[in-house]
Design a protein around this motif. Structure first.
Motif: not given
Ligand SMILES: [Zn+2]
Ligand SMILES: [Zn+2]
Length: 330
Positions: A211-217
């Motif tokens: 998904i978008e920005n997996p590390l942020g999530r």
């Protein structure tokens, strides 16, 4: 084999693959009124199969006593044998609805996913001569998987009951987009899958299925879990542990350090994720040259996860040039 908590049995399933740095995968059998709830399934190998079979025999049970299978995510070590166990037991398989959509492209018709991986590696600076090796690095594991569709799709907040246990499904995207943890509030237990492991930091990467920005999530969902009252964490690998909040802080700290290491690498000139991955350290002071192809691919995509997060936070600039993405510290 051990009863790690009254009613919860912990089995270590062997991992025989050379490319794995993990010693084993943990599966958990949770006693219910009619039979067991099995959380994760292990690779489909003869050794794994007999580990589970021997446990059932010792308990005077059979495969028919497994009634539900919950898969934390569809990586081969957690999902591989679920289909075989279902065939023998008639148990239902449940997983997060996002994970279901990965089964077909990952394990049944792989061409499109390989093509997308190919494009992503190229767009992030992987030289052509290395591309095919990195792209095809995980194909040899396919034989350890019995691809089977789930009977039940899970959503964040759902409840899974087995006897005295009532688990809340917590959606924890990052390591895989539809990864879930199971939380038993009255027992203060968390089954953490690959979301939180006691020693190694799970791989969080940008890849064709992320998904978008997996590390942020991922980091957001760690912070949410940190608020819960949890005494015992039962992870997908390594040993069960009790210091969850401390472990979460360590993982957050680790990713912060990695960000800094990447920022230093792109302080003076723009680089691709591939170029950065070659420069920074991997594992215990490991270097790029020593990594097997599968780990090299993970290294590129992990670097990309950091870059994407820092781009979202306006700490780096993304500079596309002739179809290749370069990044530079702001
Ligand atoms: Zn995994
Ligand atoms: Zn795993």
């Amino acid at each position: 084999m051990s009863e790690i908590f009254p009613g919860i049995h912990w089995l270590k399933m062997p991992i025989t693959l050379e490319q794995s740095t993990l010693a084993h995968i943990n599966i958990y059998l949770i006693e219910g009124d009619k039979g067991y709830l099995l959380v994760d399934a292990g690779w489909n190998t003869d050794k794994s199969f007999s580990t589970l079979h021997n446990f059932l025999i010792k308990k005077g049970k059979s495969f028919h006593d497994i009634k539900q299978i919950v898969v934390t995510h569809v990586h081969p070590d957690h999902y591989g044998m679920a289909g075989r166990i279902k065939q023998l037991s008639g148990a239902t398989i449940a997983m997060h609805h996002i994970e279901k959509d990965f089964i077909e492209p990952r394990y049944i018709s792989m061409e499109e996913l390989l093509h997308k991986t190919d494009r992503m590696l190229t767009a992030n600076g992987t030289p052509e001569k290395e591309m095919v090796v990195l792209r095809d690095a995980s194909l040899d594991v396919e034989k350890y998987i019995v691809p089977t569709m789930p009977d039940k799709l899970l959503h964040d907040g759902d409840t899974i009951t087995s006897g005295a246990f009532k688990f809340q499904v917590i959606w924890t995207p990052g390591h895989s987009s539809g990864h879930i943890c199971l939380y038993e509030p009255s027992k203060k237990i968390l089954l953490s899958g690959d979301h939180i492991l006691p020693k190694i930091t799970p791989n969080i990467s940008v890849n064709p299925q992320s998904i978008e920005n997996p590390l942020g999530r991922y980091l957001e969902s760690l912070k949410e879990l940190r608020k819960l009252d949890i005494e015992l964490t039962l992870p997908g690998h390594d040993q069960p542990f009790r210091n969850l909040k401390e472990r979460i802080d360590e993982i957050i700290y680790h990713h912060g350090l990695r960000n800094l290491e990447i920022l230093v690498a792109i302080e003076l000139q723009p680089k691709t994720a591939y170029q950065i991955a070659k420069e920074i350290t991997w594992g215990d002071n490991g270097v790029w040259q020593d990594l097997p192809p599968f780990h090299k691919r993970m290294a590129v995509f992990e670097t990309l996860a950091h870059l994407e997060m820092m781009a979202a936070e306006s700490r780096v600039d993304k500079l596309p040039r002739k179809g290749v993405n370069y990044y530079k510290q702001k």
